[in-house]
Write an enzyme that holds these catalytic residues in place. Structure first.
Site, PDB file in Angstrom:
ATOM      1  N   HIS A  42     -22.594  -7.750  18.981  1.00 40.32           N
ATOM      2  CA  HIS A  42     -24.065  -7.758  18.872  1.00 40.32           C
ATOM      3  C   HIS A  42     -24.631  -8.922  19.678  1.00 40.32           C
ATOM      4  CE1 HIS A  42     -24.175  -5.283  15.006  1.00 40.32           C
ATOM      5  NE2 HIS A  42     -22.898  -5.557  15.149  1.00 40.32           N
ATOM      6  N   HIS A  67     -29.199  -1.722  19.142  1.00 39.56           N
ATOM      7  CA  HIS A  67     -29.012  -3.052  19.717  1.00 39.56           C
ATOM      8  C   HIS A  67     -27.690  -3.671  19.304  1.00 39.56           C
ATOM      9  CE1 HIS A  67     -30.815  -3.910  15.785  1.00 39.56           C
ATOM     10  NE2 HIS A  67     -30.022  -4.940  15.799  1.00 39.56           N
ATOM     11  N   GLU A  70     -22.700 -10.192 -11.611  1.00 40.92           N
ATOM     12  CA  GLU A  70     -21.276 -10.266 -11.279  1.00 40.92           C
ATOM     13  C   GLU A  70     -21.053 -10.500  -9.788  1.00 40.92           C
ATOM     14  OE1 GLU A  70     -22.676  -7.733 -12.942  1.00 40.92           O
ATOM     15  OE2 GLU A  70     -21.865  -7.918 -14.966  1.00 40.92           O
ATOM     16  N   HIS A 118     -17.089   1.614 -20.224  1.00 39.59           N
ATOM     17  CA  HIS A 118     -16.576   0.249 -20.206  1.00 39.59           C
ATOM     18  C   HIS A 118     -15.054   0.178 -20.079  1.00 39.59           C
ATOM     19  CE1 HIS A 118     -20.593  -0.658 -21.348  1.00 39.59           C
ATOM     20  NE2 HIS A 118     -20.366  -1.890 -21.746  1.00 39.59           N
TER      21      HIS A 118
HETATM   22  C1  TPP Z   1     -22.520  -4.654   3.699  1.00 41.06           C
HETATM   23  C2  TPP Z   1     -22.725  -4.274   5.125  1.00 41.06           C
HETATM   24  N1  TPP Z   1     -23.257  -3.074   5.417  1.00 41.06           N
HETATM   25  C3  TPP Z   1     -23.414  -2.711   6.712  1.00 41.06           C
HETATM   26  C4  TPP Z   1     -23.043  -3.526   7.733  1.00 41.06           C
HETATM   27  C5  TPP Z   1     -23.160  -3.094   9.179  1.00 41.06           C
HETATM   28  N2  TPP Z   1     -24.258  -3.832   9.847  1.00 41.06           N
HETATM   29  C6  TPP Z   1     -24.031  -4.890  10.634  1.00 41.06           C
HETATM   30  S1  TPP Z   1     -25.425  -5.540  11.266  1.00 41.06           S
HETATM   31  C7  TPP Z   1     -26.381  -4.402  10.495  1.00 41.06           C
HETATM   32  C8  TPP Z   1     -27.859  -4.390  10.686  1.00 41.06           C
HETATM   33  C9  TPP Z   1     -28.434  -5.427   9.991  1.00 41.06           C
HETATM   34  O1  TPP Z   1     -29.749  -5.613  10.378  1.00 41.06           O
HETATM   35  P1  TPP Z   1     -30.259  -7.080  10.328  1.00 41.06           P
HETATM   36  O2  TPP Z   1     -29.614  -7.762   9.193  1.00 41.06           O
HETATM   37  O3  TPP Z   1     -31.716  -7.032  10.364  1.00 41.06           O
HETATM   38  O4  TPP Z   1     -29.653  -7.740  11.616  1.00 41.06           O
HETATM   39  P2  TPP Z   1     -30.224  -7.616  13.109  1.00 41.06           P
HETATM   40  O5  TPP Z   1     -29.837  -6.271  13.574  1.00 41.06           O
HETATM   41  O6  TPP Z   1     -31.693  -7.795  13.035  1.00 41.06           O
HETATM   42  O7  TPP Z   1     -29.522  -8.693  13.811  1.00 41.06           O
HETATM   43  C10 TPP Z   1     -25.588  -3.539   9.745  1.00 41.06           C
HETATM   44  C11 TPP Z   1     -26.116  -2.422   8.933  1.00 41.06           C
HETATM   45  C12 TPP Z   1     -22.494  -4.775   7.378  1.00 41.06           C
HETATM   46  N3  TPP Z   1     -22.090  -5.655   8.304  1.00 41.06           N
HETATM   47  N4  TPP Z   1     -22.367  -5.128   6.068  1.00 41.06           N
END
Ligand code: TPP
Ligand code: MG
Length: 694
Positions: free
Chosen positions: A37, A285, A437, A498
Site C-alpha cells: 500500500h 489504492h 474480551e 456458554h
Molecule cells: C481486520 C482486518 N480486516 C481487513 C483488513 C484488510 N485491509 C487492509 S487495509 C484496509 C482498508 C482500511 O482502510 P483504512 O483503514 O481507511 O486505510 P487506508 O486505506 O485509508 O490507508 C483493509 C480492509 C485488515 N488488514 N485487517
C-alpha cells in the site's frame, strides 16, 4: 525539492525533503515488491514525520530504553511508513531482549527487500522480527488495543517504581490509525477502556482520509467519530490539513498538555497520489502505483523521476539532529537518573532489570501449595486462583484481571496491597477490563511488550471474542497467560451458549501456543509453574468450574509429569496394559475411575494424563514411545470437547469419546449421563478398543 550542493537548505525545505523521502521510499519499495500500500504512507508522511522529529522521546541508538515513547502503527498496511522512519532515524538493531548492536534495524537494503522472504521488512510490521516495531500490526484495530495496554503499563510502572525526585517512567504512546481501525470493535472497546481509565499518556492519530479499500469510506462509515470519542471521555482535536506541520505540532502539544484523558487527533488527509487523475477516491489504492504513475508522482514532488530509493544528502543528518539528538540527550539523562535511583532503591531497580530480561525474581515459586488427596476435590479454577495468588506475591509485575468474571475465573489477587488498577490508583495489580474480551487480549499484548507479565481471564467459550489477539500473541511471541475457566459442558446450567466445544481444538491449532488443561489441583500448580517460565509465547490455562477429585499422588504418579506434556498417571503391572486411556483436564479422573473398574474386572489399563499436546510433542521420541508405545493400539481418548485431533493419539484402531454436538442447559450430573461421560461408557469403549486391536 532536492538539495544540491549549491543550495542553502532552509528548515522548511528540509522538512519537505524529509517528508518526500519517506514518501518516495514507500513508493519505490511497494513498486519493487509489486505489492503493498503506497497511499497511506504518502498521506501520513508529514504526520509521522512531525511526531518523530519534534515530539517522540526516542533514542535510535537505544531502542530498548524502557522509558522511550512508543510509536504504534495500527494501520499496519502502511508498514513502509514505519520502515522508512526506522531507516532515516537510524534505529539500531537489538538482539534478544537487550543487546544493542551497531547495525541498523532497517537498512536501505532491507527496504529494497520489502515483503521478501527473510527480510526485516515484512508486509506488515512484526515486532519479533524488527527492532523499533513496538508491536505487530496489520489486523486492523489491534494496534489501537495494544496501545491501550502500553499506556496501562506506563501508568502502572510509574505508580509502582517512581520515587520522589525519580520519574523513572512517564512514557507516552502514539498510535496512527485509519478508518479501518476506527471501525473495528476492538478499537472501540479499547477507546472505551482508555477513556474510563483516563489514560492521558495515550494519543491516537486518526487518518481521516475518507477512503478505505473498497472505495469512499462513506459507502460504509458515516458516524461522527469525534463525538463518539468525546463520549468515551477523550480529548478530541482536529487537524484540517495533514500537510500543515504547524497545525500538527499544535495538536501534539495539546495532547501533551492534557493531563486527565486520552487524546484523539483527527487528521484530514488525502490518500497519497501524485497525479491529479488518480484523485478519484473510488479507485483501488491498496496496490503499487505502476511505473508511469510513480514517475508522475515524483515529478509532482520535484523529485528526480528516474531515481529509485533516493535518500538526498542531509536527510539522515536532519533526523540525527532532530529525534536523534533529543532522544540521545533524554536517554543519557535517564541513565544518569537511573544510576542514582539504583543506589537509593536497589530492590526496585533490580526488579526492573529482571523485567527487561523477562526473568523471574528469586523465589518466584516459593510457598506454592500442594494439595492432599481428596475424592471430592475442587474446580481447577479454585486451585488456579490459589496458585496465582502465591505467584503474584512472589512476582510483583504479574498483573492482570478478567473481563468482568474475576470471581468466576478466580483471577482476583486478594493479598494485602494487591489493590485495583483504576484512574485513581494506577499501581493496583487487579485490572478490571470490563466486558471487553477483545480489548483485554489486545491490551495484554501491549502490557507484555512493555515487559509486564499479564494474565487475563474469561469463560473459555468467550476466548472466541478475543481470538485475534490470542493469535497475535502467538505470532509476536508475547508471554501472556490466559486463564480460561468453565472449560466444557461441565459448567452445567448456563447451557450451550456458554459451553465450549470447538475452542480447544481451534486453539491447539495455533502455532506457538501452549495449552495446559490440568487434571487436578496439583497439576494446576505444575501448569502455573510452567506457564511462568515460558518466555516467548502465550499460555492457555484451561480450567473447570465443576469440582474434580484431587488424585492420590501416593497411589498414582506425581503431577510433575505435567512438565512433559503427557505422562503415565496409572499403569498396569509390569507396564504392559491391555488398553491405554487418555484425556486431559476433568476427564482424567474419569479415566482413573474406568481404570479402577477395569482392574476389578481383570482388565489391565494405563491412564495417560495429557495436559499439553504441545509440550508432549516437544519431548524426544523414546519418551513419547514410553508413554504411548506404538505397538499398543488399543487406545481410548476422553475429552468433553470436539474430537478433532485425537486421531493422532488414539490411532486408527482407537476410540474417541468426545462432544459431537452442542451441549445443553441442565444440571451437570444430568449432562454427564446424557452425553455419556461416565466410567461405564469409558469401560465399554476400552473393551471395544481391545477387541478391535486384536
Ligand atoms: C481486520 C482486518 N480486516 C481487513 C483488513 C484488510 N485491509 C487492509 S487495509 C484496509 C482498508 C482500511 O482502510 P483504512 O483503514 O481507511 O486505510 P487506508 O486505506 O485509508 O490507508 C483493509 C480492509 C485488515 N488488514 N485487517
Ligand atoms: Mg482510510
Amino acid at each position: 525539492m532536492v538539495a544540491s550542493e549549491e543550495t542553502v537548505v532552509t528548515g522548511a525545505q528540509l522538512d519537505t525533503l524529509s517528508i518526500n523521502t519517506i514518501r518516495t521510499l514507500a513508493i519505490d519499495a511497494v513498486q519493487q515488491a509489486n505489492s503493498g500500500h503506497p497511499g497511506a504512507p504518502m498521506g501520513l508522511a508529514p504526520v509521522a514525520y512531525t511526531l518523530w522529529q519534534q515530539f517522540l522521546r526516542y533514542d535510535p541508538e537505544n531502542p530498548v530504553w524502557p522509558n522511550r515513547d512508543r510509536f504504534v502503527l495500527s494501520a499496519g498496511h502502511a508498514s513502509m511508513l514505519l520502515y522508512a522512519l526506522l531507516y532515516l532515524a537510524g534505529v539500531r538493531r537489538v538482539i534478544g531482549d537487550t543487546e544493542v548492536t551497531n547495525e541498523l534495524s532497517v537498512s536501505l537494503e532491507e527496504i529494497k527487500r520489502f515483503r521478501q522472504l527473510g527480510s526485516r521488512t515484512p508486509g506488515h510490521p512484526e515486532s519479533h522480527l524488527t527492532t523499533g516495531v513496538e508491536t505487530t500490526t496489520g489486523p486492523l484495530g489491534q494496534g489501537c488495543g495494544n496501545s491501550a495496554g502500553i499506556a496501562i503499563a506506563s501508568r502502572w510502572l510509574a505508580a509502582t517504581y517512581n520515587r520522589p525526585g525519580f520519574e523513572i517512567f512517564n512514557f507516552n504512546v502514539y498510535t496512527i490509525c485509519g478508518d479501518g481501525d476506527i471501525m473495528e470493535g476492538v478499537a472501540a472497546e479499547a477507546a472505551s477502556l482508555a477513556g474510563h481509565l483516563k489514560l492521558s499518556n495515550l494519543c491516537w492519530i486518526y487518518d481521516n482520509n475518507k477512503v478505505t479499500l473498497d472505495g469512499p469510506a462513506s459507502w460504509s462509515f458515516g458516524e461522527d467519530v469525534m463525538t463518539r470519542f468525546v463520549g468515551y471521555g477523550w480529548n478530541v482535536t482536529r487537524v484540517s490539513d495533514a500537510n500543515d506541520l504547524g497545525m500538527l505540532a499544535r495538536a501534539y502539544q495539546s495532547f501533551l498538555e492534557t493531563k486527565d484523558k486520552p487524546t484523539l487527533i483527527v487528521v484530514d488527509s488525502h490518500i497519497g497520489y501524485g497525479s491529479p487523475h488518480k484523485h478519484d477516491s473510488s479507485e483501488a489504492h491498496g496496490e503499487p502505483l505502476g511505473e508511469e504513475e510513480v514517475r508522475l508522482t515524483k515529478r509532482n514532488y520535484g523529485w528526480p523521476e528516474d531515481a529509485k530509493f533516493l535518500v538526498p544528502e542531509g536527510v539522515r543528518e536532519h533526523f540525527r539532529e532532530g529525534i536523534g539528538k533529543r532522544g540521545h540527550d533524554l536517554h543519557a539523562q535517564w541513565v544518569k537518573m537511573f544510576g542514582e535511583y539504583a543506589k537509593q532503591y536497589p530492590q526496585p531497580a533490580e526488579q526492573l532489570q529482571l523485567m527487561q530480561h523477562r526473568q523471574l525474581p528469586q523465589g518466584w515459586d516459593r510457598n506454592l501449595p500442594s494439595f492432599p488427596a481428596d475424592p471430592k476435590g475442587a474446580g481447577t479454577r479454585e486451585s488456579s486462583g490459589k496458585a496465582l495468588n502465591v505467584l503474584a506475591q512472589n512476582t510483583p509485575w504479574l498483573v492482570g484481571g478478567s473481563a468482568d468474571l474475576g470471581n468466576s475465573n478466580k483471577t482476583t489477587l486478594k493479598f494485602e496491597g494487591a489493590g485495583n488498577f483504576s484512574a485513581e490508583s494506577y499501581g493496583g495489580r487487579n485490572l478490571h477490563f470490563g466486558v471487553r474480551e477483545h480489548a483485554m487480549g489486545a491490551a495484554m499484548n501491549g502490557m507484555s511488550v512493555s515487559k509486564l507479565r499479564p494474565f487475563g481471564g474469561t469463560f473459555f467459550n468467550f476466548s472466541d471474542y478475543m481470538r485475534p489477539a490470542i493469535r497475535l500473541a502467538a505470532l509476536m511471541e508475547t508471554p501472556v497467560i490466559y486463564v480460561f475457566t468453565h472449560d466444557s459442558i461441565g459448567l452445567g446450567e448456563d447451557g450451550p451458549t456458554h459451553q465450549p466445544i470447538e475452542q480447544l481444538a481451534g486453539l491447539r491449532a495455533v502455532p506457538n501456543i501452549t495449552v495446559l488443561r490440568p487434571a487436578d489441583a496439583n497439576e494446576v500448580v505444575e501448569a502455573w509453574k510452567l506457564a511462568m517460565q515460558i518466555k516467548h509465547g502465550p499460555v492457555l490455562l484451561v480450567l473447570t468450574r465443576q469440582a474434580v477429585p484431587t488424585l492420590d499422588r501416593a497411589k498414582y504418579a506425581s503431577a510433575t509429569g505435567v512438565a512433559q506434556g503427557a505422562y503415565v498417571l496409572a499403569d498396569a503391572p509390569g507396564g504392559k496394559p491391555d488398553v491405554i486411556l487418555m484425556g486431559s483436564g476433568s476427564e482424567v479422573s474419569l479415566c482413573v475411575d474406568a481404570y479402577e473398574k477395569l482392574k476389578a474386572e481383570g482388565v489391565q489399563a494405563r491412564v495417560v494424563s495429557m495436559p499439553s499436546w504441545e509440550i508432549f510433542e516437544k519431548q524426544d521420541q523414546p519418551y513419547k514411545d514410553s508413554v504411548l508405545p506404538p505397538r499398543m493400539t488399543a487406545r481410548v481418548s476422553v475429552e468433553m470437547l470436539s474430537p478433532l485431533g485425537w486421531e493422532r493419539y488414539v490411532g486408527p484402531k482407537g476410540q474417541i469419546i468426545a462432544m459431537r454436538t452442542f451441549g445443553a442447559s441442565a444440571p451437570w450430573k444430568d449432562l454427564q449421563k446424557h452425553f455419556g461421560f461416565t466410567p461405564e461408557v469409558v469401560v465399554a469403549a476400552a473393551r471395544k478398543a481391545i477387541a478391535g486391536s486384536k
